[in-house]
Design a protein around this motif. Structure first.
Motif, short mmCIF file in Angstrom:
data_model
loop_
_atom_site.label_atom_id
_atom_site.label_comp_id
_atom_site.label_asym_id
_atom_site.label_seq_id
_atom_site.Cartn_x
_atom_site.Cartn_y
_atom_site.Cartn_z
N ASP A 3 10.09 7.27 6.36
CA ASP A 3 9.32 8.61 5.89
C ASP A 3 7.88 8.29 6.28
O ASP A 3 7.42 7.63 5.23
N VAL A 4 7.41 8.48 7.09
CA VAL A 4 6.00 8.27 7.67
C VAL A 4 5.12 8.99 6.67
O VAL A 4 4.05 8.69 6.44
N ASN A 5 5.28 10.08 5.72
CA ASN A 5 4.55 10.82 5.07
C ASN A 5 4.19 9.65 3.81
O ASN A 5 3.14 9.91 3.18
N LEU A 6 4.76 8.58 3.51
CA LEU A 6 4.37 7.83 2.68
C LEU A 6 3.07 6.93 3.30
O LEU A 6 2.53 6.34 2.29
N LEU A 7 2.83 7.21 4.49
CA LEU A 7 1.65 6.58 4.82
C LEU A 7 0.13 7.09 4.67
O LEU A 7 -0.58 6.71 4.62
N MET A 8 0.57 8.42 3.94
CA MET A 8 -0.58 8.97 3.17
C MET A 8 -1.27 8.34 2.24
O MET A 8 -2.48 8.11 1.92
N VAL A 9 -0.65 7.41 1.57
CA VAL A 9 -0.92 6.67 0.60
C VAL A 9 -2.26 5.64 1.05
O VAL A 9 -3.21 5.66 0.46
N PRO A 10 -1.86 4.88 1.79
CA PRO A 10 -2.73 3.74 2.75
C PRO A 10 -4.10 4.80 3.34
O PRO A 10 -4.93 3.93 3.44
N MET A 11 -3.58 5.84 3.90
CA MET A 11 -4.47 6.46 4.74
C MET A 11 -5.43 7.53 3.86
O MET A 11 -6.44 7.71 4.34
N TRP A 12 -5.21 8.01 2.62
CA TRP A 12 -5.88 8.80 1.91
C TRP A 12 -7.39 8.14 1.68
O TRP A 12 -8.33 9.19 1.95
N PRO A 13 -7.78 7.16 1.47
CA PRO A 13 -8.88 6.56 1.12
C PRO A 13 -9.80 6.62 2.64
O PRO A 13 -11.21 6.79 2.25
N LEU A 14 -9.20 6.93 3.36
CA LEU A 14 -10.20 7.04 4.85
C LEU A 14 -10.90 8.12 4.73
O LEU A 14 -11.90 8.50 5.54
N TYR A 15 -10.51 9.30 4.05
CA TYR A 15 -11.31 10.42 3.81
C TYR A 15 -12.64 10.16 3.10
O TYR A 15 -13.59 11.02 3.14
#
Length: 111
Positions: A3-15
């Motif tokens: 479920d690649v959508n779980l990568l949103m968790v570590p990627m969100w801070p990149l905003y």
């Protein structure tokens, strides 16, 4: 595929960083993750990071297209992949207990 959508968790801070090297992998991030995600969910996130490690050519930027507030991430796919691998190392660091500690932290009485 995981479920690649779980990568949103570590990627969100990149905003919120202008330079990907400004990302802080520290006790504050550890407490945030423990407070927001129970141990089983953190292990799922970690398993997707393991999947990402074996799929470095995947278009990670597309993951955020499914986020509740989709915006363009200013970093290259290679930079995002490197960030995800740093996040994986952070999760593996036993000092933070992200893969072993099922106790939420950062309650007001915990300093």
């Amino acid at each position: 595929m995981k479920d690649v959508n779980l990568l949103m968790v570590p990627m969100w801070p990149l905003y919120n960083v202008s330079n990907i090297d400004d990302m802080n992998f520290d006790d504050n991030l550890s407490k945030y993750l423990k407070r927001g995600y129970d141990l089983s969910k953190r292990k799922l996130i970690f398993s997707v990071l393991e999947w990402a490690q074996d799929n470095s050519e995947y278009n990670f930027k597309e993951v955020m297209d499914n986020s509740p507030n989709p915006r363009e991430i200013r970093f290259s796919n290679k930079e995002i992949f490197n960030h995800l691998m740093n996040f994986k190392k952070f999760m593996e660091n036993e000092e933070y207990g992200l893969l072993t500690d099922d106790r939420p932290t950062n309650y007001p009485w915990e300093k």
